[in-house]
Write a protein that holds these residues in place. Structure first.
Motif, PDB file in Angstrom:
ATOM      1  N   LYS A  67       0.841  -1.061  -0.129  1.00 41.81           N
ATOM      2  CA  LYS A  67       0.023  -0.001   0.059  1.00 41.81           C
ATOM      3  C   LYS A  67       0.671   1.121  -0.148  1.00 41.81           C
ATOM      4  CE  LYS A  67      -3.680  -0.037   2.762  1.00 41.81           C
ATOM      5  NZ  LYS A  67      -4.324  -0.098   3.989  1.00 41.81           N
ATOM      6  N   MET A  68       0.486   2.492  -0.660  1.00 37.93           N
ATOM      7  CA  MET A  68       1.070   3.331  -0.795  1.00 37.93           C
ATOM      8  C   MET A  68       0.159   4.516  -0.935  1.00 37.93           C
ATOM      9  SD  MET A  68       4.276   4.679  -3.384  1.00 37.93           S
ATOM     10  CE  MET A  68       5.566   3.430  -2.572  1.00 37.93           C
ATOM     11  N   LEU A  94       4.449  -9.082  10.485  1.00 37.13           N
ATOM     12  CA  LEU A  94       4.670  -9.372   9.085  1.00 37.13           C
ATOM     13  C   LEU A  94       4.715  -8.283   8.180  1.00 37.13           C
ATOM     14  CD1 LEU A  94       1.324 -11.859   9.366  1.00 37.13           C
ATOM     15  CD2 LEU A  94       3.517 -12.214   8.955  1.00 37.13           C
ATOM     16  N   ARG A  95       4.456  -6.994   8.928  1.00 39.10           N
ATOM     17  CA  ARG A  95       4.628  -5.898   7.883  1.00 39.10           C
ATOM     18  C   ARG A  95       5.291  -4.737   8.575  1.00 39.10           C
ATOM     19  NH1 ARG A  95      -1.454  -3.973   8.296  1.00 39.10           N
ATOM     20  NH2 ARG A  95      -1.056  -1.556   8.953  1.00 39.10           N
ATOM     21  N   MET A  96       5.687  -3.624   7.922  1.00 43.52           N
ATOM     22  CA  MET A  96       5.900  -2.381   8.556  1.00 43.52           C
ATOM     23  C   MET A  96       5.344  -1.309   7.725  1.00 43.52           C
ATOM     24  SD  MET A  96      10.125  -2.538   7.662  1.00 43.52           S
ATOM     25  CE  MET A  96      10.214  -4.082   6.944  1.00 43.52           C
ATOM     26  N   ASP A  97       5.243  -0.041   8.223  1.00 41.37           N
ATOM     27  CA  ASP A  97       4.816   1.031   7.569  1.00 41.37           C
ATOM     28  C   ASP A  97       5.902   2.232   7.873  1.00 41.37           C
ATOM     29  OD1 ASP A  97       2.431  -0.240   7.536  1.00 41.37           O
ATOM     30  OD2 ASP A  97       1.638   0.789   9.322  1.00 41.37           O
ATOM     31  N   PHE A  98       6.178   2.909   6.683  1.00 39.99           N
ATOM     32  CA  PHE A  98       7.094   4.063   6.667  1.00 39.99           C
ATOM     33  C   PHE A  98       6.433   5.271   6.347  1.00 39.99           C
ATOM     34  CE2 PHE A  98       9.319   0.102   5.128  1.00 39.99           C
ATOM     35  CZ  PHE A  98      10.531   0.226   5.759  1.00 39.99           C
ATOM     36  N   THR A 113       3.234   7.625   2.467  1.00 39.26           N
ATOM     37  CA  THR A 113       3.166   6.690   3.475  1.00 39.26           C
ATOM     38  C   THR A 113       3.169   5.292   2.812  1.00 39.26           C
ATOM     39  OG1 THR A 113       0.758   6.722   3.571  1.00 39.26           O
ATOM     40  CG2 THR A 113       1.874   7.936   5.352  1.00 39.26           C
ATOM     41  N   VAL A 114       4.043   4.383   3.238  1.00 36.10           N
ATOM     42  CA  VAL A 114       4.145   3.305   2.487  1.00 36.10           C
ATOM     43  C   VAL A 114       4.170   1.953   3.400  1.00 36.10           C
ATOM     44  CG1 VAL A 114       6.036   1.976   1.104  1.00 36.10           C
ATOM     45  CG2 VAL A 114       5.802   4.509   1.002  1.00 36.10           C
ATOM     46  N   GLN A 115       3.650   1.059   2.871  1.00 38.19           N
ATOM     47  CA  GLN A 115       3.306  -0.191   3.560  1.00 38.19           C
ATOM     48  C   GLN A 115       3.956  -1.477   3.080  1.00 38.19           C
ATOM     49  OE1 GLN A 115      -0.499  -2.840   4.180  1.00 38.19           O
ATOM     50  NE2 GLN A 115      -0.560  -1.562   5.956  1.00 38.19           N
ATOM     51  N   ALA A 116       5.062  -1.854   3.777  1.00 40.00           N
ATOM     52  CA  ALA A 116       5.700  -3.211   2.980  1.00 40.00           C
ATOM     53  C   ALA A 116       5.306  -4.487   4.003  1.00 40.00           C
ATOM     54  CB  ALA A 116       7.184  -2.999   3.164  1.00 40.00           C
TER      55      ALA A 116
END
Length: 153
Positions: A67-68, A94-98, A113-116
């Protein structure tokens, strides 16, 4: 993997805008901003000792953007020197948000905002981030609340 660089908490990476990044008017093409953001996240991971090839080979995982959201504010232009920041705002298993910013000479051009997600490298299914990698990211990100550390999965 080597130890985290203490300066990696809110790092800024510098990139120059080349012809290949612009449209006919010398303005950065909108899709190129994603490449600057990706390059900064990859450079940040490397700066804390998380290299993507060993991550895949040793742990069998890769990171993928799920997601971005981008807020374009002002255009970058040919030969600008851009500063791209990376900040971890949440990390789970399982994931991180930037949160990322692109600036030119202190002027804000873009926020994202970026979700990996961490994925199994073969099946591309969610897989827990290896503990060693998660610890490096947490150490580099600095103090986060317990809710931010574990509830974002």
């Amino acid at each position: 993997m080597t130890g985290p660089d203490p300066a990696a908490r809110n790092p800024s990476f510098r990139y120059r805008v080349y012809w290949e990044d612009t449209d006919a008017g010398g303005v950065v093409y909108h899709a190129r901003y994603l490449q600057f953001l990706e390059r900064a996240r990859s450079d940040w991971l490397a700066s804390i000792g998380v290299h993507q090839v060993p991550l895949r080979e040793r742990h069998g995982v890769v990171f993928a953007i799920t997601k971005m959201a981008i807020d374009f504010r002002k255009p970058a232009r040919l030969e600008d020197e851009l500063s791209v920041t990376v900040a971890v705002i949440a990390i789970g298993r399982l994931r991180m948000d930037f949160e990322q910013r692109i600036e030119r000479d202190g002027e804000l051009l873009l926020t994202a905002t970026v979700q990996a997600a961490c994925l199994d490298a073969e099946r591309f299914a969610p897989k827990r981030t290896p503990a060693e990698v998660r610890e490096r990211i947490l150490a580099a990100a600095g103090a986060m609340t317990p809710a931010e550390r574990g509830t974002r999965d």
